[in-house]
Design an enzyme around this catalytic site. Structure first.
Site, PDB file in Angstrom:
ATOM      1  N   LYS A  34       1.062  -1.135   0.403  1.00  0.00           N
ATOM      2  CA  LYS A  34       0.294   0.077  -0.173  1.00  0.00           C
ATOM      3  C   LYS A  34       0.617   1.299   0.081  1.00  0.00           C
ATOM      4  CE  LYS A  34      -2.596  -1.277   3.627  1.00  0.00           C
ATOM      5  NZ  LYS A  34      -3.577  -1.450   4.411  1.00  0.00           N
ATOM      6  N   CYS A  35       2.187   1.457  -0.071  1.00  0.00           N
ATOM      7  CA  CYS A  35       2.764   2.878  -0.504  1.00  0.00           C
ATOM      8  C   CYS A  35       3.132   3.093  -1.753  1.00  0.00           C
ATOM      9  CB  CYS A  35       4.792   1.725  -0.277  1.00  0.00           C
ATOM     10  SG  CYS A  35       5.710   3.005  -0.254  1.00  0.00           S
ATOM     11  N   GLY A  36       3.491   4.142  -1.444  1.00  0.00           N
ATOM     12  CA  GLY A  36       3.094   4.994  -3.229  1.00  0.00           C
ATOM     13  C   GLY A  36       4.456   5.018  -3.654  1.00  0.00           C
TER      14      GLY A  36
END
Length: 156
Positions: A34-36
């Protein structure tokens, strides 16, 4: 200890020692779905496909230390495969900093401290290990995997 002495666990619970990859260059990366920076999964997989026949292995180690990972290792690995086409090995979710850090990551940061210390600052910190097990480079999370290619080619 050398990098080959560390035992790690795949997302499915299978344990193995990194000795399995003795003689192969490795890219070891802490990840979070879910990290950019998660689109880097695609670029890491592309590098894996491009260089795997020359011996390169990419190893993904999910961490929820920065609160950007799914609830369990199997879901994280499945998201990597279905969303980003990841075929390289994904491991159990584990801390990468502090007392509960995966011992492998304690070793990696000791071998290659970052610009401001040993801590992993964010997801997608990447380490390049040569065929002899030496940690030869550390890359910041914002470093896109393609920028690693010249160094990867040197260790192949």
């Amino acid at each position: 200890m050398s990098i080959y002495d560390y035992e790690v666990t795949l997302a499915d619970g299978t344990k193995y020692k990194l000795d399995k990859y003795r003689g192969q260059p490795m890219v070891i990366v802490n990840t979070a779905t879910k990290c950019g920076f998660a689109p880097q999964f695609e670029a890491l997989e592309k590098i894996y496909q491009e260089y795997r026949e020359q011996g390169l292995i990419v190893l993904g180690f999910p961490s929820n230390q920065f609160k950007q990972e799914l609830g369990n290792s199997k879901d994280a690995a499945e998201a990597c495969r279905t969303t980003y086409g990841v075929e390289f090995p994904m491991h159990e979710i584990h801390d990468v900093n502090g007392a509960d850090a995966l011992p492998l990551f304690k070793f990696l940061v000791n071998e290659r401290p970052g610009a401001v210390g040993k801590a992993i600052k964010w997801n997608f910190t990447k380490f390049l290990v040569d065929r002899d097990g030496n940690v030869v480079e550390r890359y910041a999370p914002k470093t896109v995997p393609d920028k690693m290619k010249p160094d990867i080619e040197k260790v192949l």
